[in-house]
Structures are given as C-alpha cells and as structure tokens.
Design a protein around this motif. Structure first.
Motif, mmCIF file in Angstrom:
data_model
loop_
_atom_site.group_PDB
_atom_site.id
_atom_site.type_symbol
_atom_site.label_atom_id
_atom_site.label_comp_id
_atom_site.label_asym_id
_atom_site.label_seq_id
_atom_site.Cartn_x
_atom_site.Cartn_y
_atom_site.Cartn_z
ATOM 1 N N THR A 2 73.545 23.157 34.813
ATOM 2 C CA THR A 2 73.442 24.632 34.485
ATOM 3 C C THR A 2 74.866 25.272 34.637
ATOM 4 N N ARG A 57 71.684 32.700 34.485
ATOM 5 C CA ARG A 57 71.937 31.433 34.621
ATOM 6 C C ARG A 57 71.308 30.495 33.469
ATOM 7 N N GLN A 69 69.953 27.446 31.142
ATOM 8 C CA GLN A 69 69.302 26.234 31.560
ATOM 9 C C GLN A 69 69.711 25.425 30.331
#
Length: 656
Positions: free
Chosen positions: A576, A616, A618
């Motif tokens: 990630t 974040r 993915q």
C-alpha cells in the motif's frame, strides 16, 4: 556486451599487431566493465555507464577482425579452428552463469517473470536472446531491470556477428576486406539512423543496427595489420579520447540509444585501440589488467545479481545492498575466472565435449520449462496487461474501428485516449449496455493538435502520428452518430511532468507544420478544450476519467509475490502507499485536473475516494489485485471498481 577473453599466448605469437597482447586493451576492458557496473549499481555520476557495452563492441570487433585477417594472410585460417576457439572462450563461463541463474530463478521470481525468464534462458543458450527480448519489449512489458538475463543480448549480437564475419572476410581477397567492412559499417549505421526514430527497440537489440560498432573496430584492426596506421603513443589525441568517453558517460542518458553519444564513444575507443600506448608496469596498470582479464565473468555475473535484487525489493534497492552486490560480483567473477574460464581454456572440441555442450542447455531449459508449468499461477491473471477489448486496439496509426475493438456492431459509447483509457474499457463495457468502441493509442492523450515527444521511444515522427490519430477519432465520431457518449482518459504525465531519462516536450500543430515547445499546462488545457468543444459540437456528451492513484511502484507485482509466497523486501512490503505520498508524486497532474474542474471545462471522475480511504491507498480487495502494474488497473480490478462506484449511474450523471 562482449568482454571477450583475451587470446592465448599461442595466438599472440601467430598474429599481427592488431591482435598482439596489449596491456592497454585490458585497461580499456577494465574501463568498459567498470562503467557498466557503476551504471547498473545506480551509483551517481555515470548515467551513461551503459556505453561501456559500446566500447566492448569496438574492442571485440577489433580483436576478431584482426585475428581473422592475419590468419587469412598467413593462410592458416579455418572456420573449424575459429569457431572452436570461440566456443572455448565463451561457452564455459556463459553456461556456468546461465545454469546458476536458472537454479536461483524459481525461488526469486514470480510466475510471470519466471515465464519470461525461461524464454530468455533458451534464447541465451542459443545466442538469440536479443530477438527474444525485442519481442518481449512493448509498452506493457515488465521493467527491464527485473529480467536476470537482459545483459545477454549483447553477447548474442556479437555471436551473430561472428557467424557472418569470417565468411565475409574468407570470401574477399585481401585488397577487398577493408572495403567490405567499410560497406558493412556504412549500411549498418544507415539502418540504425533510419530505425532509431521509427523502431527504437529494434535499433537497440538487433544485429543489423549494431554491426557498425563492431565493424569500426574491425576497420582499425585491418589498418593496423596493413601498417596503414602509425603507432600512437600517449598523445593528446589518446588522452582526449579517454576524456571524451568519460564525459559522454557522465552526461548521457539511455534515451535515443544508440545515437550520437554511442558514435562518439565508439570513435574514441577506435583511437585508443591504435597500438603505441606505453603502459608502465605500475600498480594502476596491473590493477586495470587484473579487472580487464576478468571483465567477461564480471559482465556475465553482475546483472543476474542486480536483477534478482530488483525483483526482491518493492521500490528502490538500498545503497548498502547495491554496494554489497558489487563486492559479491568481484568475488564470484574471480571464482568463475579461475575455475571455469581458465580451467577450460584448453578444452578439446571432441564429439564428447560437443555432446556435453548440447546436453547442458537441453537439460537446464527443459527442467526450467517443466518448473514453469508446475509453478502456482495464483494472481497472474490480474498482473497481465489490461489492453481493453484487444491488443489490436493499441493503434499505431490512424483509427480504424477494427471488429476486435467494438463490443457491439453499433456501440453508443466511445473510449478515447492512451493506455489509461484502455484499462477502463472492461469497466465501461459493463456500465454501457449499448456497447463500446475503443479508440486508444499508447501515450497519446485525447488532446487535439498536440502530442508528447521524448526524442527516444517517442520521437517527433511518433508525435505527428498521435496528432493524426486524434484527428481520425474525431472524423469517426462525425461519421457515426450512434455514438452518444465519449469517455476521455490519459495519464497526462508526458504532457505535464518530466521523468528520469525522458526529456518530454510538446509537439504542436502549427498551420501545415509542427513546432516543438516545453511542457506547459496552458497548452494542454487549450488542447483539451479543443477536444471537448469538437465533441460537443457534434451533439455528443463527454466526461473525463482521471488516472488512478500511483507512485510508480509496481504494487501489482508486490501483491503477486505475496500471493505466491515469494520473498519481499523494502519499505512498501504491505503493498500500500499513502495518499499524501501519491499527491506529492502526482502534484502537477492533480493540479491540472483541479484547474479543469474549477473552470468547469469538463466533469472529472476520479478514484481517490474509492481507492484511498483513510489516507492509505489500497492495491488489493480480497483476492482481487486492483492494479496490473505500477499504475494501470487490472481487468478484475476495474470491474470491481466500476461496480463499487456504479459507473453506469456516474457516467450518466457526469457526461455533458
């Protein structure tokens, strides 16, 4: 590359000055291999270190042409003897390196890279790997730095050259040999100049466009044999030639290679090949000779080590690892030089040894092929190139609606752009029940009147084709009123951002000609406005898809290695990346898209909120790897995203 082992003492006694033992040639070998090592270790200061390969071409051409010419003059040349000597020099070390690399590859490569590796392995044993690599080179191919046998292309070029050179010189009378090689150099250089802007990968990998480098060395060798060149001591010309090589290596990039920098280095190497340099027997000369003697094994061994490290690490390989690998290169090269090169230098070419030389590649390649069939393929489909409806839809010239590029006979939705339009097609297809037509060209954004050019893979000639392609797509829309919705997409980086080794510029249509200019968001914005205005003037709706979040790290490969249980190293082992990192990395493109929306030029559909929740980003949902490579969405990924975002509703609402 061809750091050929130096001829034996017996050969030296029988040859003319062109192939007599010279410490300065070993010194040149040392310079060439050190340039290559520094470049591949990504140490600062020598971005053009790859030019060491071009030096080796000249050196090898010099030694082999000189040896053949001299033996022909002495009436002792035979093809059997020539090829037997080449086998003794080349095959043992090459076979040892290839076998060790094949033993390590299954444990360090994922199934996709290993499948490519097996083809390269077979090509390397047969000395045709340059052709294999050329065929594997396209926009969607995996990075060259991941291929453990990439470096074998240059040995293949040399071996192919030496299949033909002895025959050429053998058939020519003595007075014609120099003219024959001069003609060869002229034809090869012309082919290189012609193909470089049109088919740069072919110009790089193939013998016809590389023979001029080997031929230059051959010209010098024959002139030396004829004593047509006087001995040249350590003059200003020799020092200037060495300085030119180092300066070009410090200033060049791989873009547009082999071009003018390669020609400068080759000509400088030719000057340095002229006999007469007085190498004193001091520590520096001994060290250079030591490295030069081992240059063949150093070349063979170094790249598989760096390539395996590149596969292992997600992101950049740390400096300490690269320096450790450099040290390991010298240790392994020393072992191979002593116990393989030197030990088998006097190997007799008999029926038994020939059988062994055939058996080794058959066994190694066969075992590798069986292993590739047994290797788990989990996740490999998601890592495959996503070219939309068909690979045929990556047009290279004007748009012609091929049957493979239409999902129905009368599609009502057009997807237009570069590879970042391609990767949308499967998702758009499920969102557009009326059917999709795909109009896409690699790197070519749907921007009327402009195109990017880097002077290498994408020269101005290509940029003009891109501009013409976009004209042809608009012409298709004019003739096909059943198309109601147009979806535009592009990565936009070549138009707005510079990349390492890619000096992007814009090519603009100006009247009946074309002009080159620096990247400028205002020019790009005006071109986008022209496209949108032209589409809407035809009564069609249009919407723009932004590229998905990315930071130029192949997290698809990271996820594939996770799924297949391969070792992973690096700071991004979880596959990630942060949204903040992405926003910094793509700030120019994001700023441009923000301006497009602020000025209400067109509605932009982005992926950030869907793929980067909580800051974040993915790259995998459950068992679905979302990306096919460093930035393109996979087929399964784009379908999953289209469903989650409800593209059918979204496109219907945003298209205007």
């Amino acid at each position: 590359m061809g750091p050929w082992p130096v001829p034996t003492a017996a050969e030296h006694r029988m040859t003319a000055p062109a192939t007599s033992h010279r410490q300065d040639i070993q010194g040149l070998r040392a310079i060439a291999i050190l340039l290559v090592l520094v470049h591949h270790a990504r140490l600062p200061g020598l971005p053009g270190g790859f030019l060491g390969v071009d030096m080796f071409f000249v050196i090898s051409g010099y030694l082999m042409a000189g040896l053949i010419d001299n033996r022909l003059n002495s009436e002792i040349f035979t093809l059997k003897d020539f090829y037997a000597r080449r086998i003794r020099r080349l095959f043992p070390a090459a076979y040892a390196t290839l076998t060790l690399t094949a033993l390590a590859a299954p444990w360090l490569l994922d199934s996709v890279e290993y499948g490519n590796f097996v083809k390269q392995l077979a090509g390397s044993f047969a000395f045709v790997v340059n052709i294999v690599l050329w065929k594997q080179t396209d926009y969607f191919s995996t990075a060259a730095e991941l291929k453990p046998l990439l470096h074998m292309w240059s040995l293949a070029v040399e071996e192919q050259y030496y299949l033909g050179l002895p025959l050429l010189l053998l058939l020519c009378p003595k007075w014609l040999r120099l003219w024959a090689i001069l003609a060869l150099v002229a034809v090869s250089a012309a082919a290189c100049a012609y193909l470089l802007p049109r088919a740069p990968s072919a110009a790089f990998y193939m013998l016809p466009t590389r023979a001029w480098e080997l031929g230059l060395g051959g010209i010098v060798a024959i002139l030396v044999n004829r004593q047509a060149i006087p001995a040249m001591p350590a003059t200003a010309a020799r020092l200037a030639s060495l300085a030119a090589i180092l300066m070009v290596a410090m200033l060049s990039s791989e873009n547009g290679h082999p071009g003018i920098p390669a020609a400068i280095v080759c000509l400088a190497t030719c000057i340095l090949m002229v006999p007469g340099a007085n190498w004193r027997d001091h520590a520096a000369a001994k060290a250079a000779s030591f490295v030069g003697d081992r240059s063949y094994s150093l070349y063979l061994i170094h790249w598989p080590l760096f390539a395996f490290a590149n596969n292992l690490f997600i992101g950049a390989v740390p400096l300490w690892v690269r320096l450790t690998l450099l040290a390991l290169c010298f240790l392994m090269a020393e072992a191979q030089y002593r116990w393989v090169e030197q030990s088998l230098r006097a190997m007799k070419i008999t029926a038994k040894s020939i059988a062994l030389l055939i058996a080794v590649p058959v066994v190694v390649v066969s075992a590798s092929l069986v292993w590739s069939r047994l290797m788990p393929q989990a996740g490999a489909a998601d890592h495959a190139p996503n070219e939309g409806l068909s690979a045929q839809c990556g047009y290279k010239a004007d748009f012609i609606p091929l049957p493979a590029c239409l999902s129905t006979a009368q599609p009502d939705t057009l997807v237009w752009g570069d590879s970042f339009a391609m990767h949308l097609v499967d998702g758009v297809r499920q969102a557009a029940p009326g059917g999709v037509v795909q109009a896409t060209m690699m790197v070519c954004a749907p921007l009327m009147g402009i195109a990017p050019s880097d002077g290498g893979l994408y020269p101005q000639l290509w940029a003009q084709k891109c501009i013409a392609f976009n004209d042809s797509v608009l012409a298709y829309l004019q003739k096909n009123p059943q198309v109601k919705t147009v979806i535009l997409s592009s990565i936009l980086i070549p138009y707005l951002e510079q990349e390492p080794g890619k000096p992007w510029a814009l090519v603009e249509r100006k009247g009946n000609g074309f002009a080159r200019s620096a990247q400028d968001p205002a020019i790009v914005l005006a071109a986008l406005q022209r496209t949108i205005t032209a589409v809407r003037a035809l009564g069609r709706k249009v919407v723009l898809f932004a590229p998905p979040p990315s930071v130029d790290i192949d997290f698809s490969r990271c996820q594939l290695r996770h799924i297949q249980g391969k070792p992973i190293a690096g700071a991004n082992r979880d596959c990630t990346f942060s949204k903040a990192e992405y926003q910094i990395h793509r700030q120019k493109v994001l700023r441009f898209l923000k301006a497009v929306e602020a000025q209400k030029i067109i509605s932009v559909i982005g992926f950030d909120a869907t793929l980067c929740p909580g800051g974040r980003c993915q790259t995998r949902w459950g068992n679905t790897i979302l990306y096919a490579d460093h930035a393109h969405l996979s087929r399964a990924g784009v379908n999953a995203i289209a469903t989650r975002m409800n593209w059918q509703r979204l496109i219907g609402e945003r298209a205007r």
